[in-house]
Design an enzyme around this catalytic site. Structure first.
Site, PDB file in Angstrom:
ATOM      1  N   ASP A 257      44.593  41.689  45.276  1.00 34.02           N
ATOM      2  CA  ASP A 257      44.730  40.567  43.979  1.00 34.02           C
ATOM      3  C   ASP A 257      46.314  40.357  43.685  1.00 34.02           C
ATOM      4  O   ASP A 257      47.194  41.196  43.858  1.00 34.02           O
ATOM      5  CB  ASP A 257      44.003  41.172  42.857  1.00 34.02           C
ATOM      6  CG  ASP A 257      42.528  40.881  42.984  1.00 34.02           C
ATOM      7  OD1 ASP A 257      42.164  40.170  44.038  1.00 34.02           O
ATOM      8  OD2 ASP A 257      41.708  41.503  42.204  1.00 34.02           O
TER       9      ASP A 257
ATOM     10  N   LYS B  43      45.231  34.435  43.185  1.00 30.77           N
ATOM     11  CA  LYS B  43      45.653  33.131  42.748  1.00 30.77           C
ATOM     12  C   LYS B  43      47.239  32.980  42.799  1.00 30.77           C
ATOM     13  O   LYS B  43      48.113  34.078  42.732  1.00 30.77           O
ATOM     14  CB  LYS B  43      45.609  32.531  41.255  1.00 30.77           C
ATOM     15  CG  LYS B  43      43.977  32.272  40.957  1.00 30.77           C
ATOM     16  CD  LYS B  43      43.969  31.851  39.673  1.00 30.77           C
ATOM     17  CE  LYS B  43      42.522  32.094  39.127  1.00 30.77           C
ATOM     18  NZ  LYS B  43      42.442  31.783  37.714  1.00 30.77           N
TER      19      LYS B  43
ATOM     20  N   MET C  48      42.923  38.668  29.408  1.00 32.12           N
ATOM     21  CA  MET C  48      42.523  37.180  29.542  1.00 32.12           C
ATOM     22  C   MET C  48      42.640  36.376  28.520  1.00 32.12           C
ATOM     23  O   MET C  48      41.745  35.552  28.591  1.00 32.12           O
ATOM     24  CB  MET C  48      41.465  37.171  30.514  1.00 32.12           C
ATOM     25  CG  MET C  48      41.799  37.751  32.093  1.00 32.12           C
ATOM     26  SD  MET C  48      40.235  38.038  32.884  1.00 32.12           S
ATOM     27  CE  MET C  48      39.402  39.169  32.156  1.00 32.12           C
TER      28      MET C  48
HETATM   29  C1  LIG Z   1      40.965  40.019  35.743  1.00 35.03           C
HETATM   30  S1  LIG Z   1      41.851  41.220  34.546  1.00 35.03           S
HETATM   31  C2  LIG Z   1      41.698  42.547  35.438  1.00 35.03           C
HETATM   32  C3  LIG Z   1      41.856  43.566  34.438  1.00 35.03           C
HETATM   33  C4  LIG Z   1      41.829  45.005  35.303  1.00 35.03           C
HETATM   34  N1  LIG Z   1      40.755  45.233  36.093  1.00 35.03           N
HETATM   35  C5  LIG Z   1      42.325  46.241  34.429  1.00 35.03           C
HETATM   36  O1  LIG Z   1      41.360  47.104  34.435  1.00 35.03           O
HETATM   37  O2  LIG Z   1      43.191  46.241  33.768  1.00 35.03           O
HETATM   38  C6  LIG Z   1      43.395  40.583  34.409  1.00 35.03           C
HETATM   39  C7  LIG Z   1      43.877  40.470  32.817  1.00 35.03           C
HETATM   40  O3  LIG Z   1      44.155  41.921  32.557  1.00 35.03           O
HETATM   41  C8  LIG Z   1      45.179  41.956  31.843  1.00 35.03           C
HETATM   42  N2  LIG Z   1      46.330  42.619  32.536  1.00 35.03           N
HETATM   43  C9  LIG Z   1      46.255  43.411  33.443  1.00 35.03           C
HETATM   44  N3  LIG Z   1      47.698  43.656  33.721  1.00 35.03           N
HETATM   45  C10 LIG Z   1      48.245  43.754  32.882  1.00 35.03           C
HETATM   46  C11 LIG Z   1      49.703  44.208  32.270  1.00 35.03           C
HETATM   47  N4  LIG Z   1      50.203  45.107  33.109  1.00 35.03           N
HETATM   48  N5  LIG Z   1      50.020  43.664  31.031  1.00 35.03           N
HETATM   49  C12 LIG Z   1      49.398  43.146  30.148  1.00 35.03           C
HETATM   50  N6  LIG Z   1      48.174  42.818  30.522  1.00 35.03           N
HETATM   51  C13 LIG Z   1      47.366  42.957  31.543  1.00 35.03           C
HETATM   52  C14 LIG Z   1      45.554  40.403  31.583  1.00 35.03           C
HETATM   53  O4  LIG Z   1      44.918  40.270  30.123  1.00 35.03           O
HETATM   54  C15 LIG Z   1      45.272  39.818  32.633  1.00 35.03           C
HETATM   55  O5  LIG Z   1      44.848  38.504  32.510  1.00 35.03           O
END
Ligand SMILES: C[S@@+](CC[C@H](N)C(=O)[O-])C[C@H]1O[C@@H](n2cnc3c(N)ncnc32)[C@H](O)[C@@H]1O
Length: 264
Positions: free
Chosen positions: A46, A68, A181
């Site tokens: 991803d 994406k 998100m």
């Molecule tokens: C589809 S979700 C996936 C979440 C992932 N499975 C997890 O456990 O962190 C994607 C969202 O996770 C958050 N996210 C993921 N990595 C991040 C990071 N390093 N800093 C801040 N937000 C993050 C954001 O809100 C992003 O839009």
């Protein structure tokens, strides 16, 4: 699709590991995740998975991008599911590599359901979820006996231009709310939390790219967060954190050892 080679794994049906890549810093990968990545014949990854993590793949591994890109759409979920089934049926040792943890807003459950239904061996390797990485790197503990006895993870993903959440449950006192998100709906989220009982003065923050060298944080109050984040032009990936634990950020980051938990 980046295919490093057409080299197939073994004979018969292969297997799939749903692997959590963690929140961004490659050092937060688990030992098991690193091992599965190094052994994989094919890696379906991803957007939020860093280049340094993909470098652990063997040179012959197929690297297949499923996320994406600017102006493009991600592979639809059904197509990702079928791709995993197809790769495994070709006898490959497949890693489905996802940001954070596969079972927290990662659609890992949906992918595993399809694999299980097809009789394909499947394993989940947990990862450090973005909220946990963010907490460590910002000095915002998710729970704290003086501040929050519960922590809630919610998604702020807009559906038909609205966010369908249990606002009454999210607006409870002595609780930390972390919203994934949610940046696109930040104004609605703050407004609803205030409407459902949280004071406008409740500490709140948005953290962008937690655990990476690009990490940025805006701390504010529920009433002011949306305007402050707009002024700072924070983009995705970002987390929204609401609760009095946010007040600990300057206290814990002022600690002499704080460099130890900040991103490299
Ligand atoms: C589809 S979700 C996936 C979440 C992932 N499975 C997890 O456990 O962190 C994607 C969202 O996770 C958050 N996210 C993921 N990595 C991040 C990071 N390093 N800093 C801040 N937000 C993050 C954001 O809100 C992003 O839009």
């Amino acid at each position: 699709m980046d295919m490093r080679s057409n080299n197939h794994g073994g004979h018969g049906t292969g297997k799939v590991a749903l692997v959590g890549a963690g929140p961004g810093d490659p050092e937060l990968l688990t030992l098991r995740a690193a091992r599965r990545i190094a052994e994989a014949d094919a890696i379906v990854y991803d957007q939020l998975v860093g280049e340094a993590i993909l470098d652990l793949a063997k040179p012959s591994a197929r690297l297949i991008y499923a996320g994406k890109k600017a102006g493009n759409h991600a592979l639809p979920q059904d197509e990702i599911n079928e791709l995993l089934v197809d790769l495994a049926r070709r006898g490959l040792n497949v890693v489905r590599l996802k940001g954070g943890d596969p079972f927290i807003f990662g659609r890992g459950g949906e992918e595993m359901q399809r694999l299980v239904a097809c009789g394909i061996a499947c394993e989940v390797v947990p990862g450090v979820t973005a909220a946990a990485g963010m907490a460590a790197c910002t000095g915002i503990p998710l729970t704290h006996r003086d501040h929050a006895q519960t922590v809630v993870f919610a998604t702020g993903h807009l559906k038909e231009n609205t966010v369908d959440l249990d606002w009454t449950a999210l607006a409870r006192p002595h609780q930390t709310v972390v919203i994934y998100m949610g940046l696109g709906a930040l104004e609605i989220i703050c407004r609803e939390l205030i409407t459902h009982g949280l004071p406008g003065s409740t500490p709140a923050a948005v953290v962008h790219a937690a655990t990476t060298p690009r990490q940025r944080i805006v701390t504010s109050t529920l009433a002011m967060l949306s305007a402050d984040v707009r002024a700072a032009a924070l983009k995705t990936p970002s987390l929204i954190v609401v609760g009095t634990v946010v007040d600990l950020h300057p206290v814990l980051m002022g600690h002499p050892g704080h460099e130890a938990v900040e991103p490299a």
